[in-house]
Design a protein around this motif. Sequence first.
Motif, mmCIF file in Angstrom:
data_model
loop_
_atom_site.group_PDB
_atom_site.id
_atom_site.type_symbol
_atom_site.label_atom_id
_atom_site.label_comp_id
_atom_site.label_asym_id
_atom_site.label_seq_id
_atom_site.Cartn_x
_atom_site.Cartn_y
_atom_site.Cartn_z
ATOM 1 N N LYS A 132 0.836 -1.201 0.000
ATOM 2 C CA LYS A 132 0.000 0.000 0.000
ATOM 3 C C LYS A 132 0.872 1.252 0.000
ATOM 4 C CE LYS A 132 -3.929 2.130 2.424
ATOM 5 N NZ LYS A 132 -4.859 2.046 1.289
ATOM 6 N N ILE A 133 1.970 1.211 0.766
ATOM 7 C CA ILE A 133 2.907 2.339 0.786
ATOM 8 C C ILE A 133 3.537 2.524 -0.587
ATOM 9 C CG2 ILE A 133 5.067 3.195 1.767
ATOM 10 C CD1 ILE A 133 4.347 1.716 4.345
ATOM 11 N N ALA A 134 3.898 1.412 -1.227
ATOM 12 C CA ALA A 134 4.502 1.475 -2.561
ATOM 13 C C ALA A 134 3.541 2.114 -3.558
ATOM 14 C CB ALA A 134 4.896 0.077 -3.023
ATOM 15 N N LYS A 135 2.259 1.755 -3.482
ATOM 16 C CA LYS A 135 1.271 2.345 -4.390
ATOM 17 C C LYS A 135 1.103 3.837 -4.123
ATOM 18 C CE LYS A 135 -1.601 -1.739 -5.272
ATOM 19 N NZ LYS A 135 -2.947 -2.346 -5.104
ATOM 20 N N ALA A 136 1.094 4.220 -2.841
ATOM 21 C CA ALA A 136 0.908 5.631 -2.485
ATOM 22 C C ALA A 136 2.076 6.494 -2.923
ATOM 23 C CB ALA A 136 0.700 5.761 -0.977
ATOM 24 N N LEU A 137 3.280 5.912 -2.968
ATOM 25 C CA LEU A 137 4.474 6.665 -3.346
ATOM 26 C C LEU A 137 4.908 6.394 -4.781
ATOM 27 C CD1 LEU A 137 6.605 6.225 -0.089
ATOM 28 C CD2 LEU A 137 5.206 8.180 -0.761
ATOM 29 N N ASP A 138 4.121 5.569 -5.499
ATOM 30 C CA ASP A 138 4.430 5.210 -6.877
ATOM 31 C C ASP A 138 5.825 4.583 -6.958
ATOM 32 O OD1 ASP A 138 3.858 4.966 -9.606
ATOM 33 O OD2 ASP A 138 4.963 6.783 -10.081
ATOM 34 N N LEU A 139 6.084 3.617 -6.068
ATOM 35 C CA LEU A 139 7.380 2.937 -6.019
ATOM 36 C C LEU A 139 7.182 1.431 -6.113
ATOM 37 C CD1 LEU A 139 9.009 4.858 -3.021
ATOM 38 C CD2 LEU A 139 9.580 5.158 -5.436
ATOM 39 N N GLN A 140 8.264 0.741 -6.441
ATOM 40 C CA GLN A 140 8.254 -0.706 -6.378
ATOM 41 C C GLN A 140 8.391 -1.139 -4.907
ATOM 42 O OE1 GLN A 140 7.737 -2.818 -8.887
ATOM 43 N NE2 GLN A 140 7.543 -1.100 -10.337
ATOM 44 N N PRO A 141 7.772 -2.251 -4.508
ATOM 45 C CA PRO A 141 7.915 -2.727 -3.119
ATOM 46 C C PRO A 141 9.375 -2.885 -2.705
ATOM 47 C CG PRO A 141 6.164 -3.925 -4.208
ATOM 48 C CD PRO A 141 6.810 -3.089 -5.273
ATOM 49 N N MET A 142 10.244 -3.262 -3.633
ATOM 50 C CA MET A 142 11.667 -3.404 -3.319
ATOM 51 C C MET A 142 12.283 -2.063 -2.923
ATOM 52 S SD MET A 142 14.726 -4.924 -5.718
ATOM 53 C CE MET A 142 13.816 -6.453 -5.963
ATOM 54 N N SER A 143 11.845 -0.983 -3.580
ATOM 55 C CA SER A 143 12.346 0.355 -3.238
ATOM 56 C C SER A 143 11.886 0.769 -1.841
ATOM 57 C CB SER A 143 11.870 1.375 -4.275
ATOM 58 O OG SER A 143 12.387 1.079 -5.551
ATOM 59 N N VAL A 144 10.662 0.402 -1.501
ATOM 60 C CA VAL A 144 10.155 0.714 -0.160
ATOM 61 C C VAL A 144 10.987 -0.016 0.894
ATOM 62 C CG1 VAL A 144 8.183 0.478 1.410
ATOM 63 C CG2 VAL A 144 7.820 1.187 -0.965
ATOM 64 N N ARG A 145 11.273 -1.305 0.643
ATOM 65 C CA ARG A 145 12.088 -2.066 1.597
ATOM 66 C C ARG A 145 13.491 -1.471 1.713
ATOM 67 N NH1 ARG A 145 8.927 -6.344 -0.579
ATOM 68 N NH2 ARG A 145 10.410 -6.711 -2.292
ATOM 69 N N ARG A 146 14.015 -0.959 0.616
ATOM 70 C CA ARG A 146 15.337 -0.322 0.650
ATOM 71 C C ARG A 146 15.304 0.955 1.497
ATOM 72 N NH1 ARG A 146 18.370 2.444 -4.398
ATOM 73 N NH2 ARG A 146 20.416 2.725 -3.456
ATOM 74 N N LYS A 147 14.224 1.710 1.390
ATOM 75 C CA LYS A 147 14.085 2.923 2.196
ATOM 76 C C LYS A 147 13.932 2.582 3.679
ATOM 77 C CE LYS A 147 12.017 5.754 -1.483
ATOM 78 N NZ LYS A 147 12.982 6.861 -1.485
ATOM 79 N N VAL A 148 13.272 1.458 3.965
ATOM 80 C CA VAL A 148 13.102 1.021 5.356
ATOM 81 C C VAL A 148 14.458 0.692 5.973
ATOM 82 C CG1 VAL A 148 12.166 -0.794 6.824
ATOM 83 C CG2 VAL A 148 10.745 0.216 5.029
ATOM 84 N N ARG A 149 15.367 0.099 5.183
ATOM 85 C CA ARG A 149 16.686 -0.295 5.690
ATOM 86 C C ARG A 149 17.724 0.812 5.542
ATOM 87 N NH1 ARG A 149 15.344 -4.905 2.471
ATOM 88 N NH2 ARG A 149 16.828 -4.166 0.907
ATOM 89 N N LEU A 150 17.293 2.011 5.210
ATOM 90 C CA LEU A 150 18.217 3.100 4.880
ATOM 91 C C LEU A 150 19.269 3.351 5.955
ATOM 92 C CD1 LEU A 150 18.775 5.522 2.858
ATOM 93 C CD2 LEU A 150 17.399 6.903 4.431
#
Length: 304
Positions: A132-150
């Motif tokens: 849902k976060i990926a859809k809201a930010l127009d990102l791939q789920p992998m990019s969201v996980r990368r931001k989480v581990r930043l």
Amino acid sequence: MTGPFDHKAKVFAAFEQDCITLPILSILPLRTLPATLKLSQKYRQILASIKEVGLVEPPVVARSPKQRDTYLLVDGHVRLEALKDLGVKEVECLVATDDEAFTYNKRISRLSPVQEHRMIRKAIDRGVPEEKIAKALDLQPMSVRRKVRLLDGICDEAVAILKDKPCPMALFEILRKMKSLRQIEAAELLVNANNYTVAYASAILAGTPQSQLVDGAKAKRVMSVTPETMARMERELTRLQESITSIQESYGKDHLQLTVIKGYISKLLGNPRIVRYLMQYRPEFLSEFQAIAEMASTMPAEPV
């Protein structure tokens, strides 16, 4: 006369008390958006966010002094364009008491990568799925996980230094290769130079002594750089850091003194008798004093 702390002084509100719902066609933009806007990642993210979670921040409008039932768009041009593309006919708006768009645009606060990381982590902690976060930010789920581990492997002190800085994600991957103390030093170098590029961070990494890397037993490999060149880079970077620290200690005091001197010289040049004396007896002083009085910055002028 009212002073700065006079409780009787009247305070004017920046907005009307209530939001109002307006037809989008009754809102007139104050500036034209670039033709390439809709091709940008930022626009796609705003569009996806509105589609997924709705409008978070309402546009700011001001009542038109010339046309009744018409409003001037002070802030929120991109959001309004996204709403039009989504087929929305009405939008809830804040009504400003001032139609000066500069004030709002000047105060825009961009979201830094560290702040975005914390926002995403907070949403996940509250149970929002990554998809849902990926859809809201127009990102791939992998990019969201990368931001989480930043910030994994980044010490708290370095995070505090860079928390509101425009650092690309790849920069944190470089910092992660350094030990905590070196991360702090590197973060301070980035801030002092106001340079947050990956190339500059890579140069700091290249100039980092082997003992300050996370994996000290593993040799650093930089293409086309000999061990002698690497050692020289490390020494020069150390001297640079010492010089920056020395300048920081006296910068505030020196800048204040220069500001006082500039003001004093400007006052002297406002006296016709002093100007006539300098023109007659010390013309070389007069030209230098005038240059100081007209100086807008303490930085040296760039060559034309």
